[in-house]
Write an enzyme that holds these catalytic residues in place. Structure first.
Site, PDB file in Angstrom:
ATOM      1  N   GLU A 153     -34.935 116.203 -29.693  1.00  0.00           N
ATOM      2  CA  GLU A 153     -34.526 114.920 -29.109  1.00  0.00           C
ATOM      3  C   GLU A 153     -33.164 115.018 -28.436  1.00  0.00           C
ATOM      4  OE1 GLU A 153     -34.276 112.601 -32.692  1.00  0.00           O
ATOM      5  OE2 GLU A 153     -36.431 112.316 -32.856  1.00  0.00           O
ATOM      6  N   PRO A 154     -33.022 115.854 -27.415  1.00  0.00           N
ATOM      7  CA  PRO A 154     -31.710 115.940 -26.768  1.00  0.00           C
ATOM      8  C   PRO A 154     -31.446 114.721 -25.889  1.00  0.00           C
ATOM      9  CG  PRO A 154     -33.290 117.300 -25.583  1.00  0.00           C
ATOM     10  CD  PRO A 154     -34.021 116.713 -26.769  1.00  0.00           C
ATOM     11  N   GLY A 155     -30.233 114.208 -25.950  1.00  0.00           N
ATOM     12  CA  GLY A 155     -29.842 113.108 -25.070  1.00  0.00           C
ATOM     13  C   GLY A 155     -28.678 113.548 -24.204  1.00  0.00           C
ATOM     14  N   ARG A 156     -27.532 113.786 -24.888  1.00  0.00           N
ATOM     15  CA  ARG A 156     -26.299 114.119 -24.181  1.00  0.00           C
ATOM     16  C   ARG A 156     -26.469 115.330 -23.263  1.00  0.00           C
ATOM     17  NH1 ARG A 156     -21.324 112.617 -26.132  1.00  0.00           N
ATOM     18  NH2 ARG A 156     -22.246 112.310 -28.177  1.00  0.00           N
ATOM     19  N   GLY A 216     -28.452 116.478 -30.346  1.00  0.00           N
ATOM     20  CA  GLY A 216     -27.078 116.717 -30.759  1.00  0.00           C
ATOM     21  C   GLY A 216     -26.357 117.876 -30.126  1.00  0.00           C
ATOM     22  N   TYR A 260     -14.056 107.319 -28.978  1.00  0.00           N
ATOM     23  CA  TYR A 260     -14.172 108.622 -29.653  1.00  0.00           C
ATOM     24  C   TYR A 260     -13.007 109.553 -29.321  1.00  0.00           C
ATOM     25  CZ  TYR A 260     -19.147 107.138 -29.363  1.00  0.00           C
ATOM     26  OH  TYR A 260     -20.321 106.456 -29.398  1.00  0.00           O
ATOM     27  N   TYR A 302     -24.012 108.233 -22.603  1.00  0.00           N
ATOM     28  CA  TYR A 302     -23.169 107.292 -23.344  1.00  0.00           C
ATOM     29  C   TYR A 302     -22.063 106.732 -22.444  1.00  0.00           C
ATOM     30  CZ  TYR A 302     -25.840 109.673 -26.900  1.00  0.00           C
ATOM     31  OH  TYR A 302     -26.885 110.210 -27.611  1.00  0.00           O
ATOM     32  N   CYS A 341      -6.591  94.421 -20.281  1.00  0.00           N
ATOM     33  CA  CYS A 341      -5.379  94.099 -21.037  1.00  0.00           C
ATOM     34  C   CYS A 341      -5.437  94.621 -22.462  1.00  0.00           C
ATOM     35  CB  CYS A 341      -5.192  92.593 -21.067  1.00  0.00           C
ATOM     36  SG  CYS A 341      -5.392  91.880 -19.445  1.00  0.00           S
ATOM     37  N   GLU A 342      -5.515  95.914 -22.633  1.00  0.00           N
ATOM     38  CA  GLU A 342      -5.481  96.550 -23.949  1.00  0.00           C
ATOM     39  C   GLU A 342      -4.892  97.930 -23.765  1.00  0.00           C
ATOM     40  OE1 GLU A 342      -8.502  96.457 -26.732  1.00  0.00           O
ATOM     41  OE2 GLU A 342      -9.579  94.760 -25.866  1.00  0.00           O
TER      42      GLU A 342
HETATM   43  C1  LIG Z   1     -28.479 109.836 -30.751  1.00  0.00           C
HETATM   44  C2  LIG Z   1     -29.665 110.537 -31.265  1.00  0.00           C
HETATM   45  C3  LIG Z   1     -30.177 111.638 -30.573  1.00  0.00           C
HETATM   46  C4  LIG Z   1     -29.525 112.232 -29.362  1.00  0.00           C
HETATM   47  O1  LIG Z   1     -28.307 112.838 -29.639  1.00  0.00           O
HETATM   48  P1  LIG Z   1     -27.552 113.638 -28.472  1.00  0.00           P
HETATM   49  O2  LIG Z   1     -26.283 114.052 -29.091  1.00  0.00           O
HETATM   50  O3  LIG Z   1     -27.367 112.698 -27.348  1.00  0.00           O
HETATM   51  O4  LIG Z   1     -28.407 114.800 -28.109  1.00  0.00           O
HETATM   52  C5  LIG Z   1     -31.348 112.199 -31.049  1.00  0.00           C
HETATM   53  N1  LIG Z   1     -31.984 111.719 -32.142  1.00  0.00           N
HETATM   54  C6  LIG Z   1     -31.511 110.666 -32.829  1.00  0.00           C
HETATM   55  C7  LIG Z   1     -32.244 110.184 -34.014  1.00  0.00           C
HETATM   56  C8  LIG Z   1     -30.343 110.036 -32.420  1.00  0.00           C
HETATM   57  O5  LIG Z   1     -29.863 108.998 -33.114  1.00  0.00           O
END
Ligand SMILES: *Cc1c(COP(=O)(O)O)cnc(C)c1O
Length: 421
Positions: A275-278, A239, A318, A375, A346-347
């Site tokens: 659990e970093p993604g973004r 997050g 978003y 994303y 077309c939106e």
């Molecule tokens: C989406 C998600 C993440 C990653 O969130 P980011 O904002 O991308 O870091 C981690 N854990 C869980 C359970 C998620 O649903």
């Protein structure tokens, strides 16, 4: 920091001029930098130095096999949210004991797949899911390692669609009920409680919500240990936000986040997962697009691009901001003008930016959306029968197409016409 910089007046990805990729691959396309992915993973890994830990990349942010393999080779674990992602992680060579399975709606088939293929832990989100997992694991003669995802009821202060840690959200079990739910889990022979999980949302730009959540997790750890549970692993979710608008945002750094984890949870002696993604993938990717037309509007002009909402849905979904820059470096001090930047779909929602100040652009010019690595491609679709946007990975002076643009034939052949037609 990323590895997309102007050199000799041209925007590069590492050592490759992006205009060269555009000439070879065509536009639009996503491009990722190996050096940036690597740097971001290491920032998190180093932020947790001194604690036993595993950084599990949340692969829903960008799940191309080449990206997963790049991170897996650095030692990353993976956070998956579907059987498809689990299969992708395994296909890229990630061992089961480095995969955690998250999500509110895991099916029994998905549970079976992960138990048979190997799994580090399931992050369970309800009593109903717990009962299903117990049954599936017992059927296989196994014990499923679990944490329970608790909802700490804190306000992550982010966009409503990506806040997950308030009591009104669908995620996790209210922390007030956690002791009862853990007691229930302890009575299920197919489950093995290993820890606690929490994830409060995405694009979080201050540390305070994390502090509140992690203090509650620390209290809960002690309470559950008193109840006799062996809590030795804390999954703290992802997050952490990124600076989408570089001119005026400075979210906390991974090292500050790591420090907060040590302060709030370090005394418990638990193994830490994050659990970093973004923050791993976001600034490691751009979406490159070409101006098809400049159209004179009332009051201001439209830049009509060959990328659209089906390729990058974040602005429509978003209200997200992406910095948009020309591939040819604008002359210093050049007069900027306001454009509405739109795609061909077309939106009216197919609008990337309104009244955006840009150097003057003409038909055929190339532009890049910054911070599009997370994303972005994963949320793309073929709406309007626009081919799925290709992906390219750069490594120093090399680049490779890691997902090709499908041809119209390939797209149409996925449909089948029933016999009676
Ligand atoms: C989406 C998600 C993440 C990653 O969130 P980011 O904002 O991308 O870091 C981690 N854990 C869980 C359970 C998620 O649903």
């Amino acid at each position: 920091m990323d590895h997309f910089l102007y050199r000799d007046g041209r925007l590069h990805a590492e050592d490759v001029p992006l205009a060269e990729i555009a000439a070879e691959v065509g536009t639009p396309f996503y491009v990722y930098s190996t050096a940036t992915l690597t740097r971001h993973f290491r920032l998190f890994d180093e932020a947790l130095d001194g604690m036993e830990h595993l950084v599990c990349y949340a692969m829903k942010a960008a799940s191309n096999q080449a990206i997963i393999k790049t991170l897996a080779e650095l030692g990353a674990g993976m956070d998956v949210v579907s059987g498809g992602e689990y299969t992708r992680a395994k296909a890229a060579g990630v061992p089961g004991d480095r995969i955690v399975f998250s999500g509110v709606g895991k099916t029994r088939d998905e549970m079976r797949m992960a138990l048979e293929g190997g799994i580090r832990q399931f992050n369970v989100e309800s009593e109903a899911e717990m009962a299903a997992l117990d049954e599936v694991a017992q059927g296989l003669g196994l014990r499923a390692p679990i944490t329970v995802r608790v909802n700490p009821d804190v306000d992550a202060k982010t966009h409503a669609k990506i806040a997950t840690g308030k009591s009104e959200n669908k995620f996790g079990i209210p922390i007030s009920r956690a002791r009862d739910v853990y007691a229930l889990a302890a009575g299920m022979p197919g489950l093995e409680v290993v820890g606690i999980d929490v994830h409060i949302g995405s694009q979080i730009t201050e540390l305070e919500p994390y502090r509140l959540a992690y203090e509650k997790v620390a209290e809960l750890t002690e309470a559950l240990r008193e109840d006799g549970h062996d809590i030795h692993r804390l999954d703290l979710g992802g997050g952490l936000g990124i600076p989408y608008e570089r001119a005026n945002s400075a979210p906390p750094l991974p090292v500050e986040y790591g420090q907060l984890i040590k302060e709030t949870l370090g005394h418990l002696g638990c193994e830490i997962e994050i659990e970093p993604g973004r923050l791993v993938a976001g600034n490691a990717g751009l979406l490159v697009s070409r101006v098809i037309y400049v159209k004179a509007g009332e009051g201001r002009d439209f830049l009509i691009l060959d990328a659209a909402m089906n390729d990058l849905i974040r602005p429509a979904m978003y209200d997200a901001w992406h910095d948009i820059v020309p591939l040819a470096e604008p002359a210093a001090g050049i007069d900027q003008r306001a454009y509405d930047i739109v795609g061909p779909v077309c939106e009216s929602g197919d609008t990337f930016a309104k009244a955006r100040m840009m150097p003057p652009l003409i038909e055929g010019d190339l532009v890049a959306f910054r911070s599009a690595g997370a994303y972005g491609a994963v949320m793309s679709s073929e709406y309007n029968t626009r081919p799925l946007v290709p992906e390219v990975l750069v490594h120093e002076h090399q680049f490779a197409v890691i997902r090709a643009r499908p041809t119209f034939d390939e797209m149409i052949k996925r449909d089948t016409i029933p016999e009676w037609l």
